[in-house]
Design a protein around this motif. Structure first.
Motif, PDB file in Angstrom:
ATOM      1  N   HIS A 100      62.173  60.909  -3.097  1.00  0.00           N
ATOM      2  CA  HIS A 100      61.846  60.067  -4.240  1.00  0.00           C
ATOM      3  C   HIS A 100      60.457  60.413  -4.741  1.00  0.00           C
ATOM      4  N   ALA A 134      62.161  48.284  -4.189  1.00  0.00           N
ATOM      5  CA  ALA A 134      60.966  48.973  -4.662  1.00  0.00           C
ATOM      6  C   ALA A 134      59.807  48.002  -4.865  1.00  0.00           C
ATOM      7  N   TRP A 156      57.340  59.060  -7.295  1.00  0.00           N
ATOM      8  CA  TRP A 156      56.812  57.845  -7.912  1.00  0.00           C
ATOM      9  C   TRP A 156      55.629  58.168  -8.803  1.00  0.00           C
ATOM     10  N   ILE A 200      56.285  48.081  -2.812  1.00  0.00           N
ATOM     11  CA  ILE A 200      55.028  48.413  -3.496  1.00  0.00           C
ATOM     12  C   ILE A 200      54.057  47.235  -3.442  1.00  0.00           C
ATOM     13  N   ARG A 215      61.919  50.484 -13.788  1.00  0.00           N
ATOM     14  CA  ARG A 215      61.337  50.648 -12.455  1.00  0.00           C
ATOM     15  C   ARG A 215      61.955  51.827 -11.707  1.00  0.00           C
ATOM     16  N   LEU A 216      63.272  51.924 -11.748  1.00  0.00           N
ATOM     17  CA  LEU A 216      63.994  52.973 -11.039  1.00  0.00           C
ATOM     18  C   LEU A 216      64.998  53.618 -11.978  1.00  0.00           C
ATOM     19  N   ILE A 228      52.553  55.902 -10.293  1.00  0.00           N
ATOM     20  CA  ILE A 228      51.961  54.567 -10.180  1.00  0.00           C
ATOM     21  C   ILE A 228      50.631  54.549 -10.935  1.00  0.00           C
ATOM     22  N   LEU A 251      53.921  60.830  -4.472  1.00  0.00           N
ATOM     23  CA  LEU A 251      53.250  59.855  -5.345  1.00  0.00           C
ATOM     24  C   LEU A 251      52.298  60.547  -6.312  1.00  0.00           C
ATOM     25  N   PHE A 282      54.667  51.033 -12.604  1.00  0.00           N
ATOM     26  CA  PHE A 282      55.192  52.136 -11.799  1.00  0.00           C
ATOM     27  C   PHE A 282      56.627  52.446 -12.206  1.00  0.00           C
ATOM     28  N   THR A 283      57.056  53.639 -11.853  1.00  0.00           N
ATOM     29  CA  THR A 283      58.464  54.015 -11.985  1.00  0.00           C
ATOM     30  C   THR A 283      58.762  55.058 -10.913  1.00  0.00           C
ATOM     31  N   ALA A 284      60.042  55.222 -10.577  1.00  0.00           N
ATOM     32  CA  ALA A 284      60.428  56.185  -9.541  1.00  0.00           C
ATOM     33  C   ALA A 284      61.783  56.793  -9.877  1.00  0.00           C
ATOM     34  N   PRO A 343      58.138  60.112   0.336  1.00  0.00           N
ATOM     35  CA  PRO A 343      57.979  59.970  -1.115  1.00  0.00           C
ATOM     36  C   PRO A 343      56.777  60.774  -1.635  1.00  0.00           C
TER      37      PRO A 343
END
Length: 496
Positions: A406, A373, A408, A377, A478-479, A410, A452, A391-393, A450
């Motif tokens: 996924h 990731a 995200w 990014i 983050r994930l 951001i 966003l 960010f996180t996903a 993805p």
């Protein structure tokens, strides 16, 4: 410092001898503790015996010993009197973990790591002027351990534990004063730190990128300048750790607009000091082998097994991901710290941090780790001119009408030229660095593009504040393989 460089070169040359000696010394020192007697440390002579006798420990397995020590009992997992505990993020059973920090761990690991960081930096930069001014350290706070009837022990962020115990000489070369550095109210602390350090000659900064950013911004506001070098003209290096620096590099170039500014990464945790970026031309970390820590590694496909197999340094392979297991001079025995790393070199042993064993997305067999990731990014930012703050996903699960994917969130400091283009480049890079993700994305059969969301500035700060996680060693996950964090942040974005 020159003498220490020679010692570092020795453990680089003879890594297995050094690690064997450390294991022998740890077992001998702790043989008469309750844990040492339970597992018959005095009769363990080899790593294979140790591996067969003592199971890999999660925090939950060691917690009964730690809790008893916090209530005043001694010589349970380590013979010397433990008066400090590093508080870190929680487990499935508790909001926080309390990691024992012995005198030996402070002296031979945490302090030694800090001194080695300076030694390596000076060795690589003989013309440095960092000693002409002060080092700004951004840390957490600590408090009295109310469980201890003797009232003789404390707990807090590992940064606070280290600062409180630094020798007198070290206090003269750092800023701000301890009463400010160890404040527990983060927003008030930022204000006081900005006020007290804005007039100092700061030549170096140590801290987590996430929490260094708001401090620099506040100082710039106080001084009415767009350039922090107007405030600290002799600033030359940022020693950073806890989160990968790649996604923040562009932001720091804007905050500190100098081609001469240097950035040095460290690998530190509540459990110990593990690695230092020892070369300016590479972001690899030298694994520090003589800090009283014995290392083992769990291959990636064994990580989530109840009884995982481990390998020693002599069996690791370049490029493969491993979970790290440590035995330490604070009584953590075959302790899985929750970090994953991969070796980039085995002569000497250099590593990169891949992520956390619990921070990944594998909802569709894509096995995406934090390193994937962060690589993607960072590339998307560089390509589109974007600068991010956080960010996180998380996964978007299948329904009877839609494919999975996924999602995200951001937070951009500087928006990309096109969010759709950013998403496309992010996706392409993820497919390049992760073949499992690429296979699932083929013709959108299993995974769609993805999704966003561009969050407003300050979103992640407010979310961390809401969770009581401002400052210190706290980090944005983050994930996640669940939508717990992502849905919580989306509620904040939507004003719910």
């Amino acid at each position: 410092m020159k003498k220490r460089i020679h010692q570092i070169e020795l453990f680089m040359k003879y890594p297995h001898d050094v690690q064997k000696e450390i294991l022998t010394r740890l077992l001998h020192t702790a043989k008469d503790t309750e844990f040492g007697k339970k597992y018959d440390f005095k009769n363990i002579k080899t790593y294979e015996q140790y591996k067969q006798t003592v199971p890999v420990q999660a925090y939950e397995a060691l917690y009964p010993y730690i809790e008893r020590r916090m209530k005043g009992e001694q010589k349970l997992i380590w013979p010397s009197d433990i008066k400090w505990f590093a508080k870190s993020s929680g487990t499935t059973n508790a909001r926080s973990k309390f990691i024992p920090v012995s005198t030996e761990a402070l002296e031979d690991c945490h302090f030694k790591g800090g001194k080695d960081l300076i030694s390596i930096y000076v060795n690589n930069n003989p013309d440095t002027q960092i000693f002409s001014g002060k080092g700004l350290a951004i840390g957490g706070s600590h408090q009295l351990n109310e469980l201890d009837p003797s009232m003789g022990s404390h707990y807090g962020d590992v940064s606070a534990v280290i600062m409180q115990n630094l020798p007198i000489w070290a206090q003269f070369i750092r800023t701000p004063s301890l009463d400010v550095a160890l404040m527990d109210k983060w927003e008030e602390k930022i204000e006081k730190m900005a006020e007290s350090t804005a007039n100092e000659n700061v030549t170096n900064i140590s801290g987590v990128p996430t929490w260094t950013i708001p401090l620099i911004k506040r100082i710039k506001e106080l001084k009415g300048t767009d350039n922090i070098l107007d405030v600290w003209p002799n600033l030359e290096v940022f020693f950073h750790g806890a989160v990968a620096f790649g996604p923040y590099r562009s932001l720091f170039k804007e905050l500190i607009p100098s081609d001469q500014m240097k950035y040095v990464e460290t690998y530190t945790a509540s459990e110990g000091f593990f690695g230092i970026q020892d070369r300016s031309d590479s972001d690899e970390l030298l694994l520090m082998l003589d800090y009283g820590i014995f290392y083992e590694f769990i291959p990636y496909d064994e990580i989530h097994k109840e009884h995982p197999n481990t390998v020693g340094l002599d069996q690791v392979e370049i490029g493969k991901i491993y979970a790290m297991v440590i035995s330490t001079n604070a009584g953590l025995w075959r302790y899985s710290i929750g970090d994953t790393i991969k070796f980039t070199s085995i002569n000497p042993f250099r590593i990169k941090i891949a992520g956390r064993t619990k921070h990944f997305i594998n909802a569709f067999g894509e096995e995406m780790v934090v390193e994937n990731a962060e690589t993607a990014i960072t590339h998307a930012c560089d390509t589109t001119g974007a600068v991010i703050e956080n960010f996180t996903a998380a996964p978007v699960h299948f329904t009877d009408k839609t494919r999975g994917g996924h999602e995200w969130i951001i937070e951009f400091q500087k928006s990309p030229d096109s969010l759709d283009r950013f998403a496309l480049i992010l996706d392409e890079k993820l497919r390049e660095v992760n073949s499992d993700y690429d296979a699932k994305r083929y013709k959108d059969i299993a995974l769609k593009m993805p999704v966003l969301h561009a969050a407003q500035p300050g979103t992640f700060y407010e979310w961390m504040k809401k969770r009581g996680k401002l400052g210190g060693q706290n980090k944005v996950p983050r994930l996640s393989n669940t939508r717990e964090y992502l849905d919580d942040i989306l509620k904040l974005i939507n004003g719910e």
